[in-house]
Design a protein around this motif. Structure first.
Motif, PDB file in Angstrom:
ATOM      1  N   ASP A   1       0.852  -1.182   0.000  1.00  0.00           N
ATOM      2  CA  ASP A   1       0.000   0.000   0.000  1.00  0.00           C
ATOM      3  C   ASP A   1       0.887   1.231   0.000  1.00  0.00           C
ATOM      4  O   ASP A   1       1.635   1.475   0.960  1.00  0.00           O
ATOM      5  CB  ASP A   1      -0.915  -0.015   1.213  1.00  0.00           C
ATOM      6  CG  ASP A   1      -1.987   1.073   1.144  1.00  0.00           C
ATOM      7  OD1 ASP A   1      -1.783   2.077   0.449  1.00  0.00           O
ATOM      8  OD2 ASP A   1      -3.038   0.888   1.787  1.00  0.00           O
ATOM      9  N   LEU A   2       0.828   2.019  -1.089  1.00  0.00           N
ATOM     10  CA  LEU A   2       1.692   3.200  -1.198  1.00  0.00           C
ATOM     11  C   LEU A   2       1.262   4.314  -0.249  1.00  0.00           C
ATOM     12  O   LEU A   2       2.057   5.208   0.051  1.00  0.00           O
ATOM     13  CB  LEU A   2       1.680   3.716  -2.640  1.00  0.00           C
ATOM     14  CG  LEU A   2       2.394   2.826  -3.676  1.00  0.00           C
ATOM     15  CD1 LEU A   2       2.203   3.388  -5.071  1.00  0.00           C
ATOM     16  CD2 LEU A   2       3.861   2.716  -3.351  1.00  0.00           C
ATOM     17  N   HIS A   3       0.039   4.263   0.219  1.00  0.00           N
ATOM     18  CA  HIS A   3      -0.438   5.319   1.116  1.00  0.00           C
ATOM     19  C   HIS A   3      -0.017   5.059   2.560  1.00  0.00           C
ATOM     20  O   HIS A   3       0.371   5.986   3.279  1.00  0.00           O
ATOM     21  CB  HIS A   3      -1.960   5.431   1.026  1.00  0.00           C
ATOM     22  CG  HIS A   3      -2.448   5.770  -0.355  1.00  0.00           C
ATOM     23  ND1 HIS A   3      -2.076   6.907  -1.036  1.00  0.00           N
ATOM     24  CD2 HIS A   3      -3.286   5.089  -1.196  1.00  0.00           C
ATOM     25  CE1 HIS A   3      -2.657   6.937  -2.227  1.00  0.00           C
ATOM     26  NE2 HIS A   3      -3.402   5.821  -2.355  1.00  0.00           N
ATOM     27  N   THR A   4      -0.102   3.820   2.995  1.00  0.00           N
ATOM     28  CA  THR A   4       0.225   3.506   4.387  1.00  0.00           C
ATOM     29  C   THR A   4       1.655   3.009   4.555  1.00  0.00           C
ATOM     30  O   THR A   4       2.153   2.952   5.677  1.00  0.00           O
ATOM     31  CB  THR A   4      -0.736   2.431   4.919  1.00  0.00           C
ATOM     32  OG1 THR A   4      -0.538   1.226   4.176  1.00  0.00           O
ATOM     33  CG2 THR A   4      -2.184   2.882   4.766  1.00  0.00           C
TER      34      THR A   4
ATOM     35  N   HIS B   1      -9.701   5.941 -10.829  1.00  0.00           N
ATOM     36  CA  HIS B   1     -10.112   6.780  -9.690  1.00  0.00           C
ATOM     37  C   HIS B   1     -11.428   7.484  -9.992  1.00  0.00           C
ATOM     38  O   HIS B   1     -12.244   7.699  -9.077  1.00  0.00           O
ATOM     39  CB  HIS B   1      -9.018   7.784  -9.369  1.00  0.00           C
ATOM     40  CG  HIS B   1      -7.831   7.148  -8.709  1.00  0.00           C
ATOM     41  ND1 HIS B   1      -6.598   7.783  -8.596  1.00  0.00           N
ATOM     42  CD2 HIS B   1      -7.678   5.934  -8.121  1.00  0.00           C
ATOM     43  CE1 HIS B   1      -5.752   6.982  -7.975  1.00  0.00           C
ATOM     44  NE2 HIS B   1      -6.390   5.844  -7.682  1.00  0.00           N
TER      45      HIS B   1
ATOM     46  N   GLN C   1      -9.815   1.434  -6.754  1.00  0.00           N
ATOM     47  CA  GLN C   1      -8.415   1.487  -6.369  1.00  0.00           C
ATOM     48  C   GLN C   1      -7.569   0.814  -7.453  1.00  0.00           C
ATOM     49  O   GLN C   1      -8.051  -0.034  -8.207  1.00  0.00           O
ATOM     50  CB  GLN C   1      -8.211   0.790  -5.028  1.00  0.00           C
ATOM     51  CG  GLN C   1      -8.868   1.520  -3.854  1.00  0.00           C
ATOM     52  CD  GLN C   1      -8.582   0.834  -2.538  1.00  0.00           C
ATOM     53  OE1 GLN C   1      -8.610  -0.381  -2.457  1.00  0.00           O
ATOM     54  NE2 GLN C   1      -8.307   1.616  -1.503  1.00  0.00           N
TER      55      GLN C   1
ATOM     56  N   ALA D   1       4.093   6.109  -7.535  1.00  0.00           N
ATOM     57  CA  ALA D   1       3.764   6.896  -6.340  1.00  0.00           C
ATOM     58  C   ALA D   1       3.376   8.316  -6.715  1.00  0.00           C
ATOM     59  O   ALA D   1       2.442   8.898  -6.150  1.00  0.00           O
ATOM     60  CB  ALA D   1       4.948   6.892  -5.377  1.00  0.00           C
TER      61      ALA D   1
ATOM     62  N   GLY E   1      -0.209   8.629  -8.115  1.00  0.00           N
ATOM     63  CA  GLY E   1      -1.319   8.347  -7.210  1.00  0.00           C
ATOM     64  C   GLY E   1      -1.774   6.917  -7.230  1.00  0.00           C
ATOM     65  O   GLY E   1      -2.908   6.624  -6.811  1.00  0.00           O
ATOM     66  N   CYS E   2      -0.943   6.002  -7.711  1.00  0.00           N
ATOM     67  CA  CYS E   2      -1.304   4.581  -7.680  1.00  0.00           C
ATOM     68  C   CYS E   2      -1.472   4.140  -6.226  1.00  0.00           C
ATOM     69  O   CYS E   2      -0.736   4.577  -5.331  1.00  0.00           O
ATOM     70  CB  CYS E   2      -0.225   3.767  -8.379  1.00  0.00           C
ATOM     71  SG  CYS E   2      -0.591   2.002  -8.471  1.00  0.00           S
ATOM     72  N   ASP E   3      -2.436   3.273  -5.969  1.00  0.00           N
ATOM     73  CA  ASP E   3      -2.749   2.878  -4.601  1.00  0.00           C
ATOM     74  C   ASP E   3      -1.865   1.734  -4.109  1.00  0.00           C
ATOM     75  O   ASP E   3      -1.425   1.752  -2.955  1.00  0.00           O
ATOM     76  CB  ASP E   3      -4.221   2.463  -4.521  1.00  0.00           C
ATOM     77  CG  ASP E   3      -5.159   3.586  -4.945  1.00  0.00           C
ATOM     78  OD1 ASP E   3      -5.210   4.595  -4.239  1.00  0.00           O
ATOM     79  OD2 ASP E   3      -5.820   3.426  -5.995  1.00  0.00           O
TER      80      ASP E   3
ATOM     81  N   ARG F   1       8.688   0.824   9.111  1.00  0.00           N
ATOM     82  CA  ARG F   1       8.494   2.166   8.570  1.00  0.00           C
ATOM     83  C   ARG F   1       9.580   3.118   9.069  1.00  0.00           C
ATOM     84  O   ARG F   1       9.388   4.323   9.162  1.00  0.00           O
ATOM     85  CB  ARG F   1       7.123   2.692   8.977  1.00  0.00           C
ATOM     86  CG  ARG F   1       6.003   1.721   8.584  1.00  0.00           C
ATOM     87  CD  ARG F   1       4.641   2.266   8.860  1.00  0.00           C
ATOM     88  NE  ARG F   1       4.369   3.437   8.060  1.00  0.00           N
ATOM     89  CZ  ARG F   1       3.222   4.117   8.089  1.00  0.00           C
ATOM     90  NH1 ARG F   1       2.275   3.725   8.913  1.00  0.00           N
ATOM     91  NH2 ARG F   1       3.036   5.171   7.336  1.00  0.00           N
TER      92      ARG F   1
END
Length: 758
Positions: free
Chosen positions: A487-490, A666, A671, A687, A690-692, A718
């Motif tokens: 997950d690129l967001h988290t 989107h 997703q 990234a 905006g790829c998820d 992380r």
């Protein structure tokens, strides 16, 4: 009728002596009746035979014989009855008048038989003929009476005279009707009825005679002397006439019965001949049906095998060459599905004509069934087979008008050569079939010759099919490897894609591309998909117990599995058996599978979505999906195929395509996962766009469940040391250095050639 000596009287004369002491010999009367009955039976038999012959000569013969039987019996009854008459005077008969009475009766008999010989008798014909015959019988009777010579004169009562004629006409009408009726029929009942009818006819003739005798009165004139009767031979004469008449009747009956039996045998023989002819026709029809195709009129598989064996024996003797060609029409099923089977049949006729037009007269063209054709040709070199196949493929390019459409079909061809590729029919056909499948696998609309590698491959595929079936049945050897989806967001692993592997006892660990096609071709893919589904749910439930409760597992679903109506129930059962929450499962389907039957697919996906299971469309961009349908599908995720990312950032066009797909997804509230990520440049580009989620060898290769937890722990860290791996390469076009991940055993710089999918 004074010239015959017959006189009518209204009252007895005043002078003369009336003879009252007249009587009849009862034995001769009975004999006369029997003779008439036998003649009547013979006449009915003649009438029956008359109906069963068609030759004019035979009909005339039976008419003549019937007339003789009828005339002889009636005349014999009259004459024997006259001989039975006993009076106290001397009586003898005139030979000429007696003969004339017989001639008249023969004429009446001929008229009766001629009437019965007509095919279209109407009531008026019966009445006319009966009148003429009755008058003939009456004339015969009274001329016969006039032939009686004695001292007495004959006087007749007019009323009884007329009554005898009426009885004669009525008896004749009855005889004609009965004879007409008994022309048809057979069996015991028919014979019994004919006997009764014969006696009835004889009774009518008998009544005619004795009514006429009743009308007669013998009177001796006053001047005549009364001569007493002398000894006579009436008994002997009666017996002689009866014997002759009975012999004629018996001979006629015997001839009729013999002819009936002969005709019956001839009829049976004709029927046997007809049956034999019908059997010959049926045999020809069966041979046609057994050896020829009814649709195209080409020989079928059975007929081809027979000709093939003959040609093979000839070429083996002459050491010549034969080529066997298998032809299969590309995408023919689409015609049946879209235009109907009638249109498909018409198309097959046209294609059969094209193939015949491209081949030579000595070549054997056969339709094996469906859209599969086979050609057998004699040749000197292999190039002749190639040139013929090319002519056929060129002929197939001619447009075909079908159901209001103009289309062009293509064909795939496989060729085997005798004796190089086999020496038996079975071997050559099998090898040509293998070459045909090679043509299909290489993109269709092509031709291929058989080679030994195809046989080896077919043997291996057959072995793998059998072993895969056993592996599924016994759940032995199949493995699931998992590839993390980041997950690129988290910055954490969010999903695991379940990818099946097969630990083969001889060939080692087999990737899906070695056995998925075999499973799809042999109906095993659904069982394989459900096996992966059940075990993936169980493995994720085990990870949940070790603290990985936030993960999802994605399971691939083939097009064939997606066509099963019970899929939603199977998914629910797998979740229940594993004790896994529905939101932790995601099914991946390819866009081609989705578009196969869009309406039923949408309904099925909605049922699965109602369970709480997520849905993902895999390999997006490689099929023919419609955006109009895409917005209707109950999807959660869209996965971009690795073919669009492998040339990033070198290919600006691929970068723009990926960017457009992300924006479109989107917009549809989907997703986006990008698979096949192997370099830092690809990672950073995704990234930025905006790829998820990303998935690929940059993060980890697919690994067994036992090796998964350390990788998950490392990817979920992380801290700065992990994120720093990506920082120096944000603005560079260089690939990530392998040394940078020297401590990461899951990354291989050269892994881009290996598809991480199933």
């Amino acid at each position: 009728m004074e010239w015959l000596g017959l006189q009518m009287l209204s009252e007895l004369p005043s002078t003369g002596q009336i003879i009252l002491e007249c009587n009849y010999n009862p034995y001769l009367v009975v004999l006369a009746l029997l003779v008439a009955g036998a003649g009547s039976f013979a006449t009915l038999s003649m009438a029956e035979r008359l109906n069963h012959v068609e030759e004019p000569v035979a009909q005339r013969q039976w008419r003549l014989l019937g007339a003789c039987c009828l005339a002889g019996s009636v005349w014999a009854l009259h004459f024997i009855s006259m001989l039975a008459f006993q009076a106290p005077i001397e009586v003898h008969y005139d030979f000429a008048l007696t003969g004339l009475s017989l001639v008249i009766m023969l004429f009446a008999g001929w008229l009766a038989m001629n009437t019965l010989g007509r095919r279209d008798l109407r009531p008026r014909h019966f009445v006319q003929a009966a009148t003429c015959i009755g008058l003939g019988i009456a004339a015969m009777h009274y001329i016969g009476m006039a032939a009686m010579r004695s001292n007495a004169q004959q006087f007749y009562r007019p009323d009884m005279f007329v009554a005898s004629i009426a009885i004669a006409i009525s008896a004749s009408l009855l005889a004609l009707i009965l004879a007409r009726y008994f022309r048809y029929g057979s069996g015991t009942l028919h014979q019994l009825l004919k006997y009764a009818a014969s006696l009835l006819m004889a009774g009518g003739i008998f009544a005619t005679h004795f009514t006429g005798m009743w009308a007669m009165t013998l009177i001796i004139p006053p001047e005549a002397t009364m001569a007493l009767p002398a000894a006579d031979n009436s008994l002997q004469l009666s017996l002689t006439i009866a014997l002759i008449t009975l012999l004629i009747s018996a001979s006629s009956i015997s001839a009729a019965m013999s002819d009936q039996k002969l005709q019956s045998k001839e009829h049976d023989l004709r029927r046997v001949n007809v049956l034999l002819s019908q059997l010959d026709q049926a045999r020809v029809s069966l041979q046609q049906a057994a050896h020829y195709d009814a649709l195209t009129n080409l020989i079928n598989r059975r007929g081809f095998n027979q000709v093939f064996a003959e040609r093979l024996a000839e070429q083996a003797t002459s050491e010549g060459m034969l080529a066997v060609m298998f032809l299969d029409i590309d995408h023919f099923k689409r015609i049946n599905d879209s235009l109907g089977h009638d249109a498909g049949d018409e198309l097959l006729k046209v294609i059969a004509g094209y193939i015949k037009a491209a081949t030579r007269s000595q070549d054997v063209v056969s339709r094996f069934g469906g859209d599969e054709f086979c050609i057998l040709i004699a040749l000197n070199t292999r190039d002749e087979a190639r040139h013929l196949a090319q002519r056929i493929m060129q002929k197939m390019k001619e447009p075909i008008d079908l159901a209001g459409r103009r289309m062009v079909m293509t064909t795939s061809i496989g060729i085997s050569i005798f004796p190089d590729d086999g020496r038996t029919c079975e071997e050559l056909l099998k090898n040509a079939d293998l070459a045909l499948y090679q043509s299909k696998d290489s993109g269709r609309n092509s031709l291929n010759f058989f080679n030994s590698g195809l046989k080896t491959r077919a043997t291996l595929e057959l072995q793998l099919e059998e072993e895969l079936r056993v592996a599924l049945l016994e759940e032995r050897g199949l493995r699931i490897h998992y590839q993390p989806i980041f997950d690129l967001h988290t910055g954490q692993v969010a999903k695991l894609e379940a990818l099946v592997r097969w630990q083969h006892p001889q060939h080692g660990l087999l990737s899906p591309d070695r056995f998925i096609g075999i499973a799809e071709a042999n109906g095993l893919i659904t069982d394989l998909d459900l096996w992966v589904l059940r075990h993936a749910c169980q493995d994720l439930a085990q990870l949940n117990r070790h603290g990985y409760g936030g993960l999802k597992v994605t399971v691939n679903c083939s097009a064939l599995t997606l066509g099963c109506e019970e899929l939603a129930r199977d998914v629910a059962d797998a979740l229940q058996q594993a004790g896994l929450a529905a939101h932790q499962l995601e099914l991946e389907v390819t866009e081609n599978a989705l578009m196969g039957n869009i309406h039923s697919t949408i309904s099925l996906l909605k049922d699965i979505r109602a369970l709480g299971v997520s849905l993902s469309i895999d390999d997006f961009g490689t099929g023919y999906s419609s955006l109009a349908y895409l917005k209707r599908l109950p999807l959660d995720t869209l996965k971009i195929d690795r073919s669009f990312i492998q040339d990033v950032p070198r290919s600006r066009q691929d970068m723009e395509i990926v960017q457009a797909i992300i924006i479109m997804a989107h917009t549809l509230h989907l997703q986006v996962i990008t698979e096949g990520v192997e370099t830092m440049e690809q990672y950073q580009f995704l990234a930025q766009q905006g790829c998820d989620f990303v998935q690929g060898y940059l993060l980890s290769r697919p690994v067994p469940l036992g090796e998964l937890r350390p990788i998950l722990s490392r990817l979920d860290q992380r801290d700065e040391s992990f994120l720093a791996c990506f920082t120096p390469y944000v603005d560079t076009n260089q690939s990530v250095s392998p040394d940078l991940f020297a401590n990461n055993p899951d990354y291989h710089a050269g892994a881009s050639a290996v598809r991480p999918g199933r």
